[in-house]
Design a protein around this motif. Structure first.
Motif, PDB file in Angstrom:
ATOM      1  N   GLU A   1       0.822  -1.210   0.000  1.00  0.00           N
ATOM      2  CA  GLU A   1       0.000   0.000   0.000  1.00  0.00           C
ATOM      3  C   GLU A   1       0.857   1.262   0.000  1.00  0.00           C
ATOM      4  OE1 GLU A   1      -2.668  -0.336   3.326  1.00  0.00           O
ATOM      5  OE2 GLU A   1      -3.970  -1.766   2.285  1.00  0.00           O
ATOM      6  N   ALA A   2       2.054   1.182   0.578  1.00  0.00           N
ATOM      7  CA  ALA A   2       2.970   2.325   0.598  1.00  0.00           C
ATOM      8  C   ALA A   2       3.733   2.466  -0.720  1.00  0.00           C
ATOM      9  CB  ALA A   2       3.952   2.185   1.751  1.00  0.00           C
ATOM     10  N   GLY A   3       3.543   1.498  -1.627  1.00  0.00           N
ATOM     11  CA  GLY A   3       4.204   1.561  -2.928  1.00  0.00           C
ATOM     12  C   GLY A   3       5.625   1.035  -2.936  1.00  0.00           C
ATOM     13  N   LEU A   4       5.997   0.264  -1.918  1.00  0.00           N
ATOM     14  CA  LEU A   4       7.345  -0.299  -1.865  1.00  0.00           C
ATOM     15  C   LEU A   4       7.410  -1.596  -2.657  1.00  0.00           C
ATOM     16  CD1 LEU A   4       8.276   0.268   1.863  1.00  0.00           C
ATOM     17  CD2 LEU A   4       9.535   1.128  -0.098  1.00  0.00           C
ATOM     18  N   GLY A   5       8.346  -1.666  -3.592  1.00  0.00           N
ATOM     19  CA  GLY A   5       8.617  -2.911  -4.292  1.00  0.00           C
ATOM     20  C   GLY A   5       9.344  -3.837  -3.335  1.00  0.00           C
ATOM     21  N   LEU A   6       8.900  -5.061  -3.213  1.00  0.00           N
ATOM     22  CA  LEU A   6       9.431  -5.984  -2.215  1.00  0.00           C
ATOM     23  C   LEU A   6       9.894  -7.270  -2.879  1.00  0.00           C
ATOM     24  CD1 LEU A   6       9.731  -6.518   0.867  1.00  0.00           C
ATOM     25  CD2 LEU A   6       7.430  -7.489   0.796  1.00  0.00           C
ATOM     26  N   GLU A   7      11.114  -7.676  -2.562  1.00  0.00           N
ATOM     27  CA  GLU A   7      11.648  -8.961  -3.013  1.00  0.00           C
ATOM     28  C   GLU A   7      12.057  -9.741  -1.777  1.00  0.00           C
ATOM     29  OE1 GLU A   7      11.917 -10.484  -5.960  1.00  0.00           O
ATOM     30  OE2 GLU A   7      10.955  -8.804  -6.986  1.00  0.00           O
ATOM     31  N   VAL A   8      11.459 -10.904  -1.579  1.00  0.00           N
ATOM     32  CA  VAL A   8      11.701 -11.719  -0.397  1.00  0.00           C
ATOM     33  C   VAL A   8      12.561 -12.914  -0.779  1.00  0.00           C
ATOM     34  CG1 VAL A   8      10.599 -13.037   1.449  1.00  0.00           C
ATOM     35  CG2 VAL A   8       9.464 -11.009   0.507  1.00  0.00           C
ATOM     36  N   MET A   9      13.615 -13.156   0.013  1.00  0.00           N
ATOM     37  CA  MET A   9      14.520 -14.275  -0.233  1.00  0.00           C
ATOM     38  C   MET A   9      15.270 -14.597   1.048  1.00  0.00           C
ATOM     39  SD  MET A   9      17.115 -12.126  -2.747  1.00  0.00           S
ATOM     40  CE  MET A   9      15.806 -11.478  -3.741  1.00  0.00           C
ATOM     41  N   SER A  10      16.148 -15.556   1.019  1.00  0.00           N
ATOM     42  CA  SER A  10      16.978 -15.840   2.189  1.00  0.00           C
ATOM     43  C   SER A  10      17.931 -14.659   2.397  1.00  0.00           C
ATOM     44  CB  SER A  10      17.766 -17.137   1.997  1.00  0.00           C
ATOM     45  OG  SER A  10      18.754 -16.957   0.996  1.00  0.00           O
ATOM     46  N   SER A  11      18.431 -14.497   3.604  1.00  0.00           N
ATOM     47  CA  SER A  11      19.338 -13.382   3.877  1.00  0.00           C
ATOM     48  C   SER A  11      20.629 -13.445   3.061  1.00  0.00           C
ATOM     49  CB  SER A  11      19.643 -13.289   5.374  1.00  0.00           C
ATOM     50  OG  SER A  11      18.480 -12.899   6.079  1.00  0.00           O
ATOM     51  N   PRO A  12      21.256 -14.634   2.881  1.00  0.00           N
ATOM     52  CA  PRO A  12      22.445 -14.673   2.030  1.00  0.00           C
ATOM     53  C   PRO A  12      22.149 -14.218   0.589  1.00  0.00           C
ATOM     54  CG  PRO A  12      22.400 -16.612   3.418  1.00  0.00           C
ATOM     55  CD  PRO A  12      21.066 -15.915   3.589  1.00  0.00           C
ATOM     56  N   ALA A  13      21.052 -14.680   0.009  1.00  0.00           N
ATOM     57  CA  ALA A  13      20.698 -14.281  -1.356  1.00  0.00           C
ATOM     58  C   ALA A  13      20.352 -12.796  -1.417  1.00  0.00           C
ATOM     59  CB  ALA A  13      19.528 -15.125  -1.861  1.00  0.00           C
TER      60      ALA A  13
END
Length: 117
Positions: free
Chosen positions: A83-95
């Motif tokens: 809703e804030a317009g943030l593009g989000l990419e979720v992955m493991s912390s090392p990646a």
């Protein structure tokens, strides 16, 4: 072969990580962390959504490192970020660390929030 020096401007790259910590720009930080052109600071994980929402309009993409393994972001957190317009990419912390460093070296407007492995 031609080598080019990588310039990171104000943001610092992730230099390393291990059980419970990250090394960013020569500083070791224990626990969850958020970093980007705004600096590096500890992060309260998903209890501190405000720190992530403060990035809206400042970055093009937020990399979210979920620890050793990829995991789902809590639905209410994902909704607030979208809703804030943030593009989000979720992955493991090392990646997430590696991907953040590459895009940072290209001069992209990125930030990184991570949970330790």
């Amino acid at each position: 072969m031609r080598l080019n020096e990588v310039v990171f401007n104000d943001a610092k790259p992730v230099e390393g990580y291990g059980p419970g910590f990250f090394r960013i720009g020569g500083t070791v930080i224990e626990g969850p962390v958020i970093t980007g052109a705004m600096g590096t600071q500890t992060w309260g994980s998903f209890d501190d959504v405000a720190a992530l929402l403060a990035l809206a309009g400042e970055i093009d993409i937020l990399f979210l490192g979920m620890g050793a393994e990829i995991a789902h972001v809590p639905a209410d957190v994902r909704r607030q970020l979208e809703e804030a317009g943030l593009g989000l990419e979720v992955m493991s912390s090392p990646a997430a660390s590696r991907t953040y460093n590459v895009l940072l070296s290209e001069g992209r407007r990125v930030a990184l929030a991570m949970i330790p492995i």
